[in-house]
Write a protein that holds these residues in place. Structure first.
Motif, PDB file in Angstrom:
ATOM      1  N   ASP A 143      16.519  -8.461 -26.572  1.00 21.84           N
ATOM      2  CA  ASP A 143      16.118  -7.080 -26.399  1.00 21.84           C
ATOM      3  C   ASP A 143      14.620  -6.917 -26.146  1.00 21.84           C
ATOM      4  N   ARG A 144      13.960  -7.690 -26.365  1.00 21.29           N
ATOM      5  CA  ARG A 144      12.276  -7.694 -25.964  1.00 21.29           C
ATOM      6  C   ARG A 144      12.218  -8.073 -24.549  1.00 21.29           C
ATOM      7  N   ALA A 145      13.113  -8.923 -24.019  1.00 21.16           N
ATOM      8  CA  ALA A 145      13.016  -9.226 -22.629  1.00 21.16           C
ATOM      9  C   ALA A 145      13.499  -7.949 -21.823  1.00 21.16           C
ATOM     10  N   LEU A 146      14.570  -7.483 -22.355  1.00 18.81           N
ATOM     11  CA  LEU A 146      14.938  -6.141 -21.414  1.00 18.81           C
ATOM     12  C   LEU A 146      13.802  -5.105 -21.428  1.00 18.81           C
ATOM     13  N   ASP A 177      10.933 -25.330 -34.017  1.00 17.72           N
ATOM     14  CA  ASP A 177       9.893 -24.376 -34.287  1.00 17.72           C
ATOM     15  C   ASP A 177       8.992 -24.299 -33.578  1.00 17.72           C
ATOM     16  N   GLN A 178       8.194 -25.410 -33.498  1.00 20.31           N
ATOM     17  CA  GLN A 178       6.904 -25.501 -32.610  1.00 20.31           C
ATOM     18  C   GLN A 178       7.041 -24.963 -31.448  1.00 20.31           C
ATOM     19  N   LEU A 179       8.095 -25.228 -30.522  1.00 23.64           N
ATOM     20  CA  LEU A 179       8.275 -24.787 -29.219  1.00 23.64           C
ATOM     21  C   LEU A 179       8.607 -23.567 -29.181  1.00 23.64           C
ATOM     22  N   SER A 180       9.342 -22.905 -30.173  1.00 23.82           N
ATOM     23  CA  SER A 180       9.489 -21.648 -30.313  1.00 23.82           C
ATOM     24  C   SER A 180       8.136 -20.702 -30.120  1.00 23.82           C
ATOM     25  N   ARG A 181       7.197 -21.478 -31.086  1.00 21.90           N
ATOM     26  CA  ARG A 181       5.935 -20.653 -31.170  1.00 21.90           C
ATOM     27  C   ARG A 181       5.295 -20.676 -29.822  1.00 21.90           C
ATOM     28  N   THR A 182       5.353 -21.747 -29.104  1.00 24.07           N
ATOM     29  CA  THR A 182       4.806 -21.990 -28.015  1.00 24.07           C
ATOM     30  C   THR A 182       5.310 -21.005 -26.893  1.00 24.07           C
ATOM     31  N   TYR A 183       6.643 -20.691 -26.722  1.00 24.15           N
ATOM     32  CA  TYR A 183       7.238 -19.831 -26.282  1.00 24.15           C
ATOM     33  C   TYR A 183       6.724 -18.488 -26.428  1.00 24.15           C
ATOM     34  N   GLU A 184       6.389 -18.062 -27.776  1.00 31.54           N
ATOM     35  CA  GLU A 184       5.716 -17.007 -28.101  1.00 31.54           C
ATOM     36  C   GLU A 184       4.525 -16.846 -27.572  1.00 31.54           C
ATOM     37  N   ARG A 185       3.787 -17.715 -27.494  1.00 26.92           N
ATOM     38  CA  ARG A 185       2.313 -17.752 -27.064  1.00 26.92           C
ATOM     39  C   ARG A 185       2.363 -17.345 -25.518  1.00 26.92           C
ATOM     40  N   ALA A 186       3.342 -18.059 -25.001  1.00 19.24           N
ATOM     41  CA  ALA A 186       3.400 -17.931 -23.391  1.00 19.24           C
ATOM     42  C   ALA A 186       3.808 -16.523 -23.058  1.00 19.24           C
ATOM     43  N   LEU A 187       4.784 -15.958 -23.803  1.00 18.35           N
ATOM     44  CA  LEU A 187       5.053 -14.553 -23.354  1.00 18.35           C
ATOM     45  C   LEU A 187       4.051 -13.354 -23.784  1.00 18.35           C
ATOM     46  N   VAL A 188       3.038 -13.940 -24.474  1.00 16.75           N
ATOM     47  CA  VAL A 188       2.039 -13.069 -24.519  1.00 16.75           C
ATOM     48  C   VAL A 188       1.346 -12.539 -23.018  1.00 16.75           C
ATOM     49  N   LYS A 230       6.386 -10.482 -18.232  1.00 16.68           N
ATOM     50  CA  LYS A 230       6.837  -9.962 -16.870  1.00 16.68           C
ATOM     51  C   LYS A 230       7.754 -10.997 -15.828  1.00 16.68           C
ATOM     52  N   MET A 231       7.798 -12.239 -16.619  1.00 15.46           N
ATOM     53  CA  MET A 231       8.287 -13.297 -15.674  1.00 15.46           C
ATOM     54  C   MET A 231       9.622 -13.840 -16.358  1.00 15.46           C
ATOM     55  N   PRO A 232      10.720 -13.271 -15.531  1.00 18.89           N
ATOM     56  CA  PRO A 232      12.256 -13.332 -15.940  1.00 18.89           C
ATOM     57  C   PRO A 232      12.444 -14.773 -16.507  1.00 18.89           C
ATOM     58  N   ARG A 233      11.960 -15.773 -15.607  1.00 23.76           N
ATOM     59  CA  ARG A 233      12.348 -17.266 -15.761  1.00 23.76           C
ATOM     60  C   ARG A 233      11.819 -17.804 -16.965  1.00 23.76           C
ATOM     61  N   ILE A 234      10.577 -17.331 -17.529  1.00 21.35           N
ATOM     62  CA  ILE A 234      10.120 -17.849 -19.025  1.00 21.35           C
ATOM     63  C   ILE A 234      10.941 -17.221 -20.059  1.00 21.35           C
ATOM     64  N   TRP A 235      11.364 -15.837 -19.980  1.00 21.22           N
ATOM     65  CA  TRP A 235      12.317 -15.455 -20.824  1.00 21.22           C
ATOM     66  C   TRP A 235      13.950 -16.186 -20.698  1.00 21.22           C
ATOM     67  N   LEU A 236      14.354 -16.311 -19.493  1.00 22.96           N
ATOM     68  CA  LEU A 236      15.479 -16.887 -19.583  1.00 22.96           C
ATOM     69  C   LEU A 236      15.784 -18.471 -20.162  1.00 22.96           C
ATOM     70  N   ASP A 237      14.545 -19.174 -19.942  1.00 20.46           N
ATOM     71  CA  ASP A 237      14.600 -20.289 -20.450  1.00 20.46           C
ATOM     72  C   ASP A 237      14.395 -20.217 -21.888  1.00 20.46           C
ATOM     73  N   TYR A 238      13.695 -19.479 -22.459  1.00 21.15           N
ATOM     74  CA  TYR A 238      13.512 -19.125 -23.884  1.00 21.15           C
ATOM     75  C   TYR A 238      14.805 -18.748 -24.564  1.00 21.15           C
ATOM     76  N   LEU A 239      15.471 -17.930 -23.996  1.00 24.68           N
ATOM     77  CA  LEU A 239      16.602 -17.333 -24.505  1.00 24.68           C
ATOM     78  C   LEU A 239      17.779 -18.466 -24.435  1.00 24.68           C
ATOM     79  N   GLU A 240      17.811 -19.321 -23.592  1.00 21.81           N
ATOM     80  CA  GLU A 240      18.773 -20.568 -23.424  1.00 21.81           C
ATOM     81  C   GLU A 240      18.366 -21.327 -24.531  1.00 21.81           C
TER      82      GLU A 240
END
Length: 140
Positions: free
Chosen positions: A127-130, A86-97, A101-111
């Motif tokens: 959906d958010r990535a799209l 869960d902590q890492l999910s929150r870190t991804y969410e912070r990164a995505l702020v 616009k970076m597909p790689r970050i989205w793809l890693d997060y989705l994976e």
């Protein structure tokens, strides 16, 4: 106590990096050198340095990408439901702020989400990535 835990103590070489950073807090070059030098340090120390770097360079893809990869490695063998995930999910969410616009970050997060069988969250993130990515990136 107020004394740092042993694994948090700085050694002499750290002090040199710290001095560089004091003078050049907004310079990727100095943070990156420090991050690379600490590759074998305990995870807590690596995470702390990356988090500090991101306070000054929140829009820096290079630091986010390396940090998120490192954090993913750290939780590789954790079971779904582990708070570290869960902590890492929150870190991804912070990164995505900053990195939306970076597909790689989205793809890693989705994976990362789908590996935990978090179907609803994965679908929402997809959906958010799209929505976030320009149409030309969609085929990725």
């Amino acid at each position: 106590g107020t004394m740092p835990a042993e694994e948090d103590e700085l050694d002499d070489t750290d002090l040199l990096y710290e001095e560089d950073i004091l003078r050049n807090a907004y310079s990727l070059k100095y943070w990156w050198r420090y991050i690379q030098a600490k590759r074998r340090a305990p995870p807590r120390q690596r995470n702390l340095i990356a988090e500090r770097a991101l306070k000054y360079l929140p829009g820096c893809y290079k630091v986010w990408h390396a940090y998120l990869n490192d954090r993913r490695e750290q939780v590789k063998f954790r079971r779904p439901g582990d708070p570290k995930l869960d902590q890492l999910s929150r870190t991804y969410e912070r990164a995505l702020v900053y990195m939306h616009k970076m597909p790689r970050i989205w793809l890693d997060y989705l994976e990362f989400l789908s590996a935990q069988h978090r179907t609803t969250e994965t679908r929402r993130a997809f959906d958010r990535a799209l929505r976030a990515l320009p149409i030309t990136q969609h085929e990725r």
